[in-house]
Design an enzyme around this catalytic site. Structure first.
Site, mmCIF file in Angstrom:
data_model
loop_
_atom_site.group_PDB
_atom_site.id
_atom_site.type_symbol
_atom_site.label_atom_id
_atom_site.label_comp_id
_atom_site.label_asym_id
_atom_site.label_seq_id
_atom_site.Cartn_x
_atom_site.Cartn_y
_atom_site.Cartn_z
ATOM 1 N N THR A 1 0.830 -1.196 0.000
ATOM 2 C CA THR A 1 0.000 0.000 0.000
ATOM 3 C C THR A 1 0.867 1.249 0.000
ATOM 4 O O THR A 1 2.007 1.227 0.455
ATOM 5 C CB THR A 1 -0.947 0.023 1.216
ATOM 6 O OG1 THR A 1 -1.802 1.165 1.145
ATOM 7 C CG2 THR A 1 -0.153 0.044 2.521
ATOM 8 N N ARG A 2 0.314 2.322 -0.527
ATOM 9 C CA ARG A 2 0.936 3.637 -0.403
ATOM 10 C C ARG A 2 -0.051 4.613 0.235
ATOM 11 O O ARG A 2 0.150 5.822 0.207
ATOM 12 C CB ARG A 2 1.378 4.149 -1.776
ATOM 13 C CG ARG A 2 0.255 4.560 -2.723
ATOM 14 C CD ARG A 2 0.842 5.130 -4.023
ATOM 15 N NE ARG A 2 -0.125 5.793 -4.869
ATOM 16 C CZ ARG A 2 -0.671 5.269 -5.961
ATOM 17 N NH1 ARG A 2 -0.370 4.030 -6.294
ATOM 18 N NH2 ARG A 2 -1.502 5.963 -6.704
ATOM 19 N N HIS B 1 -8.575 2.669 4.112
ATOM 20 C CA HIS B 1 -10.007 2.912 4.219
ATOM 21 C C HIS B 1 -10.728 1.563 4.281
ATOM 22 O O HIS B 1 -10.093 0.504 4.323
ATOM 23 C CB HIS B 1 -10.526 3.807 3.091
ATOM 24 C CG HIS B 1 -10.153 3.375 1.698
ATOM 25 N ND1 HIS B 1 -10.460 2.130 1.184
ATOM 26 C CD2 HIS B 1 -9.505 4.034 0.696
ATOM 27 C CE1 HIS B 1 -10.048 2.034 -0.053
ATOM 28 N NE2 HIS B 1 -9.440 3.173 -0.387
ATOM 29 N N HIS C 1 -9.831 -1.255 1.730
ATOM 30 C CA HIS C 1 -8.560 -1.922 2.040
ATOM 31 C C HIS C 1 -8.765 -2.982 3.129
ATOM 32 O O HIS C 1 -8.281 -4.114 3.027
ATOM 33 C CB HIS C 1 -7.525 -0.906 2.533
ATOM 34 C CG HIS C 1 -7.124 0.109 1.512
ATOM 35 N ND1 HIS C 1 -6.977 1.449 1.800
ATOM 36 C CD2 HIS C 1 -6.843 -0.015 0.189
ATOM 37 C CE1 HIS C 1 -6.604 2.094 0.711
ATOM 38 N NE2 HIS C 1 -6.534 1.239 -0.285
ATOM 39 N N ARG D 1 -7.437 -3.309 -7.582
ATOM 40 C CA ARG D 1 -7.716 -2.491 -8.763
ATOM 41 C C ARG D 1 -6.632 -1.425 -8.935
ATOM 42 O O ARG D 1 -6.231 -0.771 -7.982
ATOM 43 C CB ARG D 1 -9.091 -1.829 -8.593
ATOM 44 C CG ARG D 1 -9.507 -0.935 -9.734
ATOM 45 C CD ARG D 1 -10.794 -0.198 -9.394
ATOM 46 N NE ARG D 1 -10.630 0.658 -8.232
ATOM 47 C CZ ARG D 1 -10.119 1.899 -8.273
ATOM 48 N NH1 ARG D 1 -9.697 2.395 -9.415
ATOM 49 N NH2 ARG D 1 -10.031 2.615 -7.173
ATOM 50 N N ASP D 2 -6.147 -1.278 -10.159
ATOM 51 C CA ASP D 2 -5.206 -0.212 -10.529
ATOM 52 C C ASP D 2 -3.985 -0.177 -9.611
ATOM 53 O O ASP D 2 -3.579 0.879 -9.129
ATOM 54 C CB ASP D 2 -5.918 1.149 -10.514
ATOM 55 C CG ASP D 2 -5.170 2.202 -11.335
ATOM 56 O OD1 ASP D 2 -4.424 1.810 -12.250
ATOM 57 O OD2 ASP D 2 -5.328 3.398 -11.039
ATOM 58 N N HIS D 3 -3.387 -1.332 -9.392
ATOM 59 C CA HIS D 3 -2.220 -1.425 -8.521
ATOM 60 C C HIS D 3 -1.096 -0.525 -9.045
ATOM 61 O O HIS D 3 -0.681 -0.617 -10.200
ATOM 62 C CB HIS D 3 -1.729 -2.881 -8.467
ATOM 63 C CG HIS D 3 -0.619 -3.112 -7.498
ATOM 64 N ND1 HIS D 3 -0.809 -3.752 -6.292
ATOM 65 C CD2 HIS D 3 0.696 -2.780 -7.533
ATOM 66 C CE1 HIS D 3 0.343 -3.822 -5.641
ATOM 67 N NE2 HIS D 3 1.273 -3.225 -6.380
ATOM 68 N N ALA D 4 -0.591 0.362 -8.183
ATOM 69 C CA ALA D 4 0.507 1.281 -8.510
ATOM 70 C C ALA D 4 0.203 2.143 -9.721
ATOM 71 O O ALA D 4 1.105 2.623 -10.407
ATOM 72 C CB ALA D 4 1.817 0.516 -8.727
#
Length: 384
Positions: free
Chosen positions: A186-187, A191, A194, A280-283
């Protein structure tokens, strides 16, 4: 326990060696991201890498996502220097590596000094040469020459209290009798989506390793300290402590989308994880990648020895009265409350407390009480 990537956990730490033996050799002062990568190489996080990439490995990684020996590796890990520094380095000789503050930390046995085509590289690695992409902009700002060769550090360097090296997490997992462990990258501060994904993944394994990436980020991202403190609050109040561990991965964000998903999975494999969450939309960043490119790329590469767990959109459904995903919820968009990270950050900046359907109140309190919860410049942070 799962073997490290490449079959061996790299250890390039030489305890007891003195920097005085390198007083008369050329030196390179590492930037904070380069320093973090040197530590990750030396402590095995980036196994099988034993140093910064030589030219043949670099080109193979950029074009084929493999090292020269065929081992899957998706992102270039390189040491860039300017022309003046490059002119002082003789291939085959040893070069001292200094921390960003100038303190000697180790050395590189420089095997090659070579130029790289930055525009060609970003097209392959990021899928674009658009410099509005923060990863592209960062790479294009690199110096023109790369130094390749194995490195050694004089001692282990820990980035804060939560920095557990792969040899330590492997001992921890064994001690807790975790045969299967899922890693979560995670960055962001957590929420409810997660939390839902992490707990869903934990249902399938013995343990969960939550491992935020700490280091240089783009403006507007959460600061390292905020992420760690927010996860501390979530784990304290809502997680079974015997099944969860919080560590960190000291590294800049590259925003390389699907390639970074593979990279992050390999790092967790080296930490000892058997599974890895890919959401979804990792990095990802802006709309440079499709939301599920980071899922499909795992079908395009050889088996990397860690099992990806793919997750769809998660949200709070007012009819289901709980957190769900698109796969299990039949209700309309009108009944869905999406805990959008950007929306939550906007609310916090305006002084509005996010709804408990979006973020746990204990987590929101940590963020709102932080003196500076968000990164204010692209230079990011060196450590926690």
């Amino acid at each position: 326990m799962l073997e490290p990537h490449g079959g061996r956990l790299v250890d390039r730490v030489l305890e007891g060696r003195s920097a005085s033996e390198l007083d008369d050799v050329p030196s390179i002062t590492l930037t904070p991201p380069q320093f973090q990568e040197a530590v990750s190489i030396a402590t095995g996080r980036l196994s099988p890498l034993e140093g910064f990439l030589n030219k043949n490995d670099f080109l193979k990684v950029v074009h084929d996502m493999t090292l020269e020996d065929g081992t899957t590796w998706p992102l270039p890990v390189v040491l860039d220097v300017d022309g003046e520094a490059a002119s002082e380095i003789v291939p085959g000789e040893r070069v001292r590596l200094d921390r960003p503050d100038g303190t000697p930390v180790g050395y590189i046995d420089a095997e090659e000094v070579y130029k790289h085509n930055k525009t060609e590289t970003v097209k392959h690695v990021f899928g674009t040469d658009d410099d509005s992409h923060p990863g592209v902009r960062n790479y294009l700002d690199r110096d023109d020459f790369l130094v390749g060769g194995p490195i050694s550090l004089f001692s282990e360097v820990r980035h804060g209290d939560y920095d557990l090296f792969p040899k330590e997490t492997r001992v921890l997992f064994n001690h807790r009798n975790w045969d299967t462990v899922v890693g979560f990258q995670t960055r962001n501060a957590p929420h409810r989506a997660h939390e839902y994904i992490q707990k869903s993944a934990l249902e399938q394994v013995d343990g969960l390793l939550v491992q935020p990436k700490i280091g240089a980020k783009k403006a507007g991202d959460y600061t390292d300290r905020t992420i760690i403190d927010a996860y501390g609050a979530l784990i304290e109040h809502y997680y079974p402590h015997e099944n969860v561990s919080l560590s960190v991965f000291p590294s800049k964000m590259r925003y390389a989308g699907p390639r970074e998903a593979i990279f992050d999975a390999l790092v967790r494999k080296n930490q000892g994880c058997t599974h890895f969450v890919v959401g979804r939309d990792h990095a990802g960043v802006k709309d440079f990648y499709d939301g599920f490119d980071a899922h499909t790329i795992f079908d395009e590469i050889d088996d990397i020895g860690i099992e990806p767990l793919f997750y769809n959109y998660s949200f709070y459904c007012t009819v289901c009265d709980g957190m769900v995903s698109q796969k299990i919820c039949p209700h309309s968009d009108d009944e869905q409350i999406h805990p959008s990270g950007s929306k939550i950050r906007e609310m916090i900046r305006s002084g509005t407390h996010p709804s408990e359907k979006m973020m746990r109140p204990e987590v929101a309190d940590v963020i709102m009480d932080a003196e500076q919860p968000f990164v204010t410049a692209d230079e990011g942070e060196e450590s926690t």
